[in-house]
Design a protein around this motif. Structure first.
Motif, short mmCIF file in Angstrom:
data_model
loop_
_atom_site.label_atom_id
_atom_site.label_comp_id
_atom_site.label_asym_id
_atom_site.label_seq_id
_atom_site.Cartn_x
_atom_site.Cartn_y
_atom_site.Cartn_z
N TRP A 193 -56.70 35.03 -60.02
CA TRP A 193 -57.27 33.88 -59.31
C TRP A 193 -58.74 33.71 -59.63
CZ3 TRP A 193 -55.64 29.58 -57.85
CH2 TRP A 193 -54.39 29.40 -57.28
N GLU A 194 -59.47 34.80 -59.82
CA GLU A 194 -60.87 34.70 -60.20
C GLU A 194 -61.01 33.92 -61.51
OE1 GLU A 194 -62.47 38.59 -60.55
OE2 GLU A 194 -62.36 39.04 -58.40
N VAL A 195 -60.17 34.27 -62.48
CA VAL A 195 -60.21 33.59 -63.78
C VAL A 195 -59.83 32.13 -63.63
CG1 VAL A 195 -59.15 33.49 -66.07
CG2 VAL A 195 -59.73 35.71 -65.06
N ILE A 196 -58.76 31.86 -62.90
CA ILE A 196 -58.28 30.49 -62.74
C ILE A 196 -59.33 29.63 -62.03
CG2 ILE A 196 -56.59 29.08 -61.47
CD1 ILE A 196 -54.53 31.29 -62.17
N GLU A 197 -59.94 30.16 -60.99
CA GLU A 197 -60.93 29.38 -60.25
C GLU A 197 -62.17 29.12 -61.10
OE1 GLU A 197 -61.38 31.52 -56.56
OE2 GLU A 197 -59.85 30.27 -55.61
N GLN A 198 -62.54 30.06 -61.96
CA GLN A 198 -63.64 29.82 -62.88
C GLN A 198 -63.34 28.64 -63.80
OE1 GLN A 198 -64.30 33.56 -64.90
NE2 GLN A 198 -65.04 34.58 -63.05
N LYS A 199 -62.09 28.58 -64.26
CA LYS A 199 -61.68 27.47 -65.12
C LYS A 199 -61.64 26.16 -64.34
CE LYS A 199 -60.82 29.79 -68.97
NZ LYS A 199 -61.43 29.49 -70.28
N LEU A 200 -61.09 26.20 -63.12
CA LEU A 200 -60.98 24.99 -62.31
C LEU A 200 -62.35 24.44 -61.94
CD1 LEU A 200 -58.04 25.91 -59.89
CD2 LEU A 200 -57.98 24.30 -61.81
N ASN A 201 -63.31 25.33 -61.74
CA ASN A 201 -64.65 24.87 -61.37
C ASN A 201 -65.33 24.06 -62.46
OD1 ASN A 201 -64.53 26.03 -58.83
ND2 ASN A 201 -65.49 27.95 -59.48
N LYS A 202 -64.81 24.17 -63.67
CA LYS A 202 -65.36 23.40 -64.79
C LYS A 202 -64.68 22.04 -64.97
CE LYS A 202 -66.56 27.64 -67.29
NZ LYS A 202 -66.33 28.45 -68.52
N ILE A 203 -63.62 21.81 -64.13
CA ILE A 203 -62.87 20.56 -64.22
C ILE A 203 -63.32 19.63 -63.10
CG2 ILE A 203 -60.58 19.51 -64.14
CD1 ILE A 203 -59.46 22.24 -65.04
N PRO A 204 -63.71 18.39 -63.40
CA PRO A 204 -64.13 17.46 -62.34
C PRO A 204 -62.99 17.14 -61.37
CG PRO A 204 -64.74 16.66 -64.54
CD PRO A 204 -63.82 17.82 -64.74
N ASN A 205 -63.21 17.38 -60.08
CA ASN A 205 -62.24 17.02 -59.03
C ASN A 205 -60.83 17.50 -59.33
OD1 ASN A 205 -64.30 15.57 -57.65
ND2 ASN A 205 -63.99 13.87 -59.09
N PRO A 206 -60.61 18.83 -59.47
CA PRO A 206 -59.27 19.34 -59.81
C PRO A 206 -58.23 19.08 -58.74
CG PRO A 206 -60.74 21.13 -59.25
CD PRO A 206 -61.59 19.92 -59.32
#
Length: 388
Positions: A373-386
């Motif tokens: 989840w740490e990895v996934i959330e890091q990726k999601l934080n780079k996506i506008p309005n996931p």
């Protein structure tokens, strides 16, 4: 890697444990679990019989001649279909309609299955675009004896995964060699359900309770990777010890090779709930696997489960995890394996058992999925309005 019905029958594997953790997470709204996709007609018939015709485990929310979706809980719906073996287009058309019906907006694709990668583009064409694509590499399937006829396809699919996935988890560092985009690669080894394996039992099943100690035990499917020659060598050189194999035998030749040894016992498949009780009767646990291109990509869950019971582990495969290395006797040489087995029995103590139990605390499935989840959330934080 397994169908939901197989999980319900007692089969446990990595994706089952990850699913359990995801279902228990407040960060997850709902999950559509797509059952093991049939890659042969034999498997398609099995899916149709066990998943399409069998009594559902919950409310049927979608049904067609070749498919069925069952709502297991508020969070989980399981979709089973034989369409993949008949028509990939019809399968993805149906899957797309199901995602709409279940009101999936933006979502994450999380796959364990390298035999198909069509979802990378087919769902996009249906307007069902995943916001993140995750692949969890569990072993190198292109080297698996059961999938050698699909080797070329699997290697091509790994290249497609390398290009298309946003995140690649893997159980073993060897799997890094399959992928060139190392920035996507994250090592997340297997783990153990600590509470499950540390339960206490007051009643011991007779089939193991009547076997003469000390018991040297193995739990798992007896298949190609199991080194029957090594086990035979150990049994013949340790006739005062009992060697107990707990699990189904998929290779008839292995049973035949070991059948004449009076101190080798086949106890058959046991349910997941029973396995810790058997492990607790072992004086030491072994992993006599052959070393080849496939097993080098493995990360045996047995190591973690054996240690979660506080047991000494002797294995042909070691571990890359530094904090567990002191507790795994590792050798591919038969004589050294035999020496390690006797050393493990001689050196075992209450202190060592306590140290094993302390070391394994950092290797629970909960911690593994938290890392994911740490990895996934890091990726999601780079996506506008996931908006997952």
């Amino acid at each position: 890697m397994s169908a939901y019905a197989e999980w319900e029958s007692g089969i446990e594997n990595r994706n089952r444990h990850v699913l359990k953790q995801l279902l228990g997470s407040e960060r997850v709204g709902k999950i559509l679990a797509v059952d093991y996709l049939p890659h042969t007609f034999k498997r398609a018939l099995r899916v149709y019989r066990e998943d399409r015709l069998a009594k559902p485990a919950g409310e049927v929310v979608f049904k067609s001649f070749f498919s069925r979706a069952v709502k297991i809980s508020k969070k989980l719906t399981v979709y089973s279909s034989v369409w993949p073996k008949i028509s990939a287009k019809k399968f993805y058309d149906e899957l797309g309609r199901l995602l709409v019906k279940l009101k999936f907006g933006q979502f994450i694709i999380w796959s364990y299955y390298p035999l198909t990668v069509d979802y990378f583009w087919r769902l996009n064409r249906l307007g069902q675009k995943p916001v993140l694509k995750v692949f969890d590499a569990v072993d190198n399937w292109s080297e698996h004896p059961a999938y050698l006829k699909f080797k070329k396809k699997l290697l091509n699919n790994y290249q497609r995964i390398d290009a298309e996935a946003d995140v690649i988890f893997a159980v073993n560092g060897e799997l890094k060699n399959l992928f060139s985009h190392q920035e996507k690669f994250f090592l997340v080894p297997n783990g153990a359900d600590l509470a499950h394996y540390q339960k206490e039992y007051t009643i011991i099943n007779r089939d193991i309770g009547e076997i003469k100690p000390p018991i040297i035990g193995y739990v798992g499917t007896i298949q190609e990777r199991f080194d029957a020659d090594l086990l035979s060598f150990l049994a013949q050189n340790n006739q005062e010890k009992s060697f107990v194999l707990v699990g189904p035998v998929w290779q008839k030749a292995i049973r035949e090779k070991l059948a004449g040894l009076a101190n080798v016992y086949f106890l058959g498949r046991k349910s997941y709930d029973e396995v810790p009780m058997y492990l607790k009767q072992f004086a030491a646990c072994i992993i006599p696997h052959q070393i080849d291109a496939f097993t080098k990509s493995n990360d045996p869950m047995k190591i973690y489960e054996y240690l979660a019971c506080g047991k000494a582990v002797v294995s042909t495969q070691g571990t890359d995890l530094e904090d567990l290395k002191p507790f795994v006797y590792s050798s591919g040489d038969w004589q050294q394996f035999n020496q390690h087995l006797n050393d493990a029995l001689k050196e075992d103590s209450d202190l060592l058992r306590e140290q094993r139990l302390a070391a394994i605390q950092n290797h629970s499935w909960q911690k593994r999925v938290e890392r994911m989840w740490e990895v996934i959330e890091q990726k999601l934080n780079k996506i506008p309005n996931p908006n997952i």
